[in-house]
Design a protein around this motif. Sequence first.
Motif, PDB file in Angstrom:
ATOM      1  N   SER A  21     -93.285  88.523  59.673  1.00 14.18           N
ATOM      2  CA  SER A  21     -93.115  87.866  60.970  1.00 14.18           C
ATOM      3  C   SER A  21     -94.176  88.347  61.952  1.00 14.18           C
ATOM      4  CB  SER A  21     -91.711  88.159  61.518  1.00 14.18           C
ATOM      5  OG  SER A  21     -91.612  87.805  62.872  1.00 14.18           O
ATOM      6  N   ALA A  22     -94.381  89.646  62.015  1.00 17.71           N
ATOM      7  CA  ALA A  22     -95.359  90.221  62.948  1.00 17.71           C
ATOM      8  C   ALA A  22     -96.779  89.795  62.600  1.00 17.71           C
ATOM      9  CB  ALA A  22     -95.254  91.744  62.954  1.00 17.71           C
ATOM     10  N   ALA A  23     -97.042  89.594  61.319  1.00 17.79           N
ATOM     11  CA  ALA A  23     -98.379  89.217  60.871  1.00 17.79           C
ATOM     12  C   ALA A  23     -98.599  87.709  60.918  1.00 17.79           C
ATOM     13  CB  ALA A  23     -98.612  89.725  59.455  1.00 17.79           C
ATOM     14  N   GLY A  24     -97.523  86.946  61.181  1.00 18.19           N
ATOM     15  CA  GLY A  24     -97.647  85.503  61.220  1.00 18.19           C
ATOM     16  C   GLY A  24     -97.851  84.891  59.848  1.00 18.19           C
ATOM     17  N   ARG A  25     -97.255  85.497  58.827  1.00 15.96           N
ATOM     18  CA  ARG A  25     -97.390  84.985  57.463  1.00 15.96           C
ATOM     19  C   ARG A  25     -96.009  84.794  56.850  1.00 15.96           C
ATOM     20  NH1 ARG A  25     -95.935  88.884  54.013  1.00 15.96           N
ATOM     21  NH2 ARG A  25     -96.272  91.063  54.591  1.00 15.96           N
ATOM     22  N   ALA A  26     -95.965  84.089  55.751  1.00 16.17           N
ATOM     23  CA  ALA A  26     -94.703  83.908  55.027  1.00 16.17           C
ATOM     24  C   ALA A  26     -94.366  85.208  54.296  1.00 16.17           C
ATOM     25  CB  ALA A  26     -94.828  82.769  54.021  1.00 16.17           C
ATOM     26  N   PRO A  27     -93.091  85.570  54.236  1.00 15.37           N
ATOM     27  CA  PRO A  27     -92.717  86.780  53.510  1.00 15.37           C
ATOM     28  C   PRO A  27     -92.928  86.613  52.008  1.00 15.37           C
ATOM     29  CG  PRO A  27     -90.786  85.787  54.581  1.00 15.37           C
ATOM     30  CD  PRO A  27     -91.964  84.928  54.881  1.00 15.37           C
ATOM     31  N   GLY A  28     -93.259  87.731  51.378  1.00 13.83           N
ATOM     32  CA  GLY A  28     -93.430  87.751  49.923  1.00 13.83           C
ATOM     33  C   GLY A  28     -92.338  88.583  49.286  1.00 13.83           C
ATOM     34  N   PRO A  29     -92.607  89.109  48.089  1.00 14.31           N
ATOM     35  CA  PRO A  29     -91.598  89.941  47.413  1.00 14.31           C
ATOM     36  C   PRO A  29     -91.231  91.134  48.282  1.00 14.31           C
ATOM     37  CG  PRO A  29     -93.447  89.447  45.969  1.00 14.31           C
ATOM     38  CD  PRO A  29     -93.825  88.966  47.330  1.00 14.31           C
ATOM     39  N   PRO A  30     -90.004  91.551  48.286  1.00 14.63           N
ATOM     40  CA  PRO A  30     -88.894  91.150  47.438  1.00 14.63           C
ATOM     41  C   PRO A  30     -88.054  90.002  47.997  1.00 14.63           C
ATOM     42  CG  PRO A  30     -88.239  93.051  48.698  1.00 14.63           C
ATOM     43  CD  PRO A  30     -89.667  92.732  49.091  1.00 14.63           C
ATOM     44  N   THR A  31     -88.559  89.272  48.965  1.00 12.10           N
ATOM     45  CA  THR A  31     -87.765  88.181  49.535  1.00 12.10           C
ATOM     46  C   THR A  31     -87.989  86.874  48.799  1.00 12.10           C
ATOM     47  OG1 THR A  31     -89.482  87.586  51.128  1.00 12.10           O
ATOM     48  CG2 THR A  31     -87.872  89.248  51.818  1.00 12.10           C
ATOM     49  N   THR A  32     -88.912  86.862  47.847  1.00 11.69           N
ATOM     50  CA  THR A  32     -89.183  85.681  47.041  1.00 11.69           C
ATOM     51  C   THR A  32     -89.225  86.093  45.582  1.00 11.69           C
ATOM     52  OG1 THR A  32     -91.560  86.033  47.194  1.00 11.69           O
ATOM     53  CG2 THR A  32     -90.578  84.600  48.845  1.00 11.69           C
ATOM     54  N   GLY A  33     -89.051  85.174  44.690  1.00 13.24           N
ATOM     55  CA  GLY A  33     -89.191  85.478  43.274  1.00 13.24           C
ATOM     56  C   GLY A  33     -87.887  85.364  42.515  1.00 13.24           C
ATOM     57  N   PRO A  34     -87.932  85.677  41.205  1.00 15.26           N
ATOM     58  CA  PRO A  34     -86.772  85.460  40.336  1.00 15.26           C
ATOM     59  C   PRO A  34     -85.704  86.562  40.393  1.00 15.26           C
ATOM     60  CG  PRO A  34     -88.610  86.317  39.075  1.00 15.26           C
ATOM     61  CD  PRO A  34     -89.109  86.116  40.490  1.00 15.26           C
ATOM     62  N   GLU A  35     -85.957  87.662  41.102  1.00 17.99           N
ATOM     63  CA  GLU A  35     -84.994  88.751  41.129  1.00 17.99           C
ATOM     64  C   GLU A  35     -83.672  88.287  41.730  1.00 17.99           C
ATOM     65  OE1 GLU A  35     -87.952  88.898  42.647  1.00 17.99           O
ATOM     66  OE2 GLU A  35     -89.130  90.318  41.488  1.00 17.99           O
TER      67      GLU A  35
END
Length: 177
Positions: free
Chosen positions: A71-85
């Motif tokens: 959020s602070a960087a203005g980008r979409a979150p990545g792992p661990p908030t995305t993926g098959p886990e």
Amino acid sequence: MDYNDVPIEDCLRGGEGEMLVFALDRVHRQFAWKSGGLTQEQLGTRHPPSGVTIAGTIVHLAKVEEMWTASAAGRAPGPPTTGPEPWTAYDAEWTTAAESPPEELYALWYGTIGRCRREWSELIRDGGLDELVQDDPEYQVSRRRRLVDILEENLLHTGQTSIVREAIDGLVGNDPP
């Protein structure tokens, strides 16, 4: 991995951003100490009536750190908030993380805080803490607010983890030796 793997440099000089990152480094080290060196069974121990486990807390803090740094960087979150886990679903970590091996949980947390730590150093240099970020079309916050949110979340859950850890094996104290 243990608490010695968490980078920390005393903040004798520097501005507000550097001091907040130092405080976050310090609480990361405390959390690493309180959550480290446990078996899968110990990481998954519940203490009713709470359903909180140290395993769930490890994943939760990794997710929060990634989401709010993104959020602070203005980008979409990545792992661990995305993926098959299994813990990528909202709040799933509280129930599924206890099934994960300790080395997987620790690698997830250490990897996430390492990436986010480097990103915060860059964000402080690039526009500083006053830079505003848009969380959604109707909600704007400063990078300062996001960094304070991350620090507050880590402090809250480090305190919880301290209580759970004492119940597991008697470890007490505020700072690692």
